[in-house]
Design an enzyme around this catalytic site. Structure first.
Site, PDB file in Angstrom:
ATOM      1  N   GLU A  16      14.551  -2.624 -37.802  1.00  0.00           N
ATOM      2  CA  GLU A  16      15.396  -3.492 -36.969  1.00  0.00           C
ATOM      3  C   GLU A  16      14.608  -4.118 -35.815  1.00  0.00           C
ATOM      4  OE1 GLU A  16      19.536  -3.175 -34.408  1.00  0.00           O
ATOM      5  OE2 GLU A  16      19.110  -1.653 -35.914  1.00  0.00           O
ATOM      6  N   LYS A  58      16.653  -5.542 -40.827  1.00  0.00           N
ATOM      7  CA  LYS A  58      17.854  -5.880 -40.044  1.00  0.00           C
ATOM      8  C   LYS A  58      17.439  -6.747 -38.848  1.00  0.00           C
ATOM      9  CE  LYS A  58      21.886  -3.711 -37.919  1.00  0.00           C
ATOM     10  NZ  LYS A  58      22.561  -2.434 -37.629  1.00  0.00           N
TER      11      LYS A  58
END
Length: 177
Positions: A16, A58
């Site tokens: 992420e 992500k």
């Protein structure tokens, strides 16, 4: 590195790297920074021996800063094009899926952007979908308001947002939000 440790334990890491939308930057600045960040992330993943086929990415969508002037706003089509351009330049096709953050967007904006990204022509070797929190929950929480008598309304609002985002994640995504 987190991703390598996860994989050694038999887990699928969710990588992420988020470029925050705070600030007054325009979409071009976000595109440039996001491209540099993702390039660096994938170099580190390769150096750590991470199996790219076993991760999910992500990232943020490419957006202008949340406090930029109205003259620097980007259209949903510009957001979709810039986001996909960065992904094509930086994310290897071995990565199976990209699950976007909603990062400062309204529910409707996040859904519309995802639909438009999926509608863009050309190669998209990854599954492009969502991993939204706020963009799934805001309407449900507003409808529910913590009241026992509003549970059904909260559930209905959540199902509506889930259906809209599920449709937006399809390669032939409708633009309705």
């Amino acid at each position: 590195m987190y991703a390598a440790i996860c994989q050694s334990a038999g887990l699928v890491p969710i990588v992420e790297p988020e470029v925050l939308s705070d600030g007054s930057h325009d979409i071009s600045a976000c595109e440039s920074v996001t491209q540099r960040v993702l390039s660096a992330v994938f170099k580190e993943l390769q150096d750590a021996g991470v199996l790219l086929e076993g991760i999910l990415l992500k990232p943020n969508m490419v957006l202008p800063g949340s406090s930029n002037s109205s003259s620097q706003k980007a259209t949903p089509e510009q957001v979709a094009a810039a986001t996909l351009r960065v992904l094509r330049r930086t994310v290897p096709p071995a990565v199976p899926g990209i699950v976007f953050l909603s990062g400062g967007q309204s529910e409707q904006e996040a859904t519309q952007h995802l639909a438009l990204i999926n509608q863009q022509p050309g190669l998209k070797p990854w599954v492009l979908t969502f991993s939204y929190g706020r963009a799934l929950q805001a309407s449900a929480l507003k409808a529910w308001q913590g009241q026992q008598g509003s549970v059904a309304a909260g559930q209905a609002a959540f199902m509506e947002r889930a259906a809209a985002n599920g449709a937006a994640a399809q390669p032939t995504a409708p633009t309705a939000v």
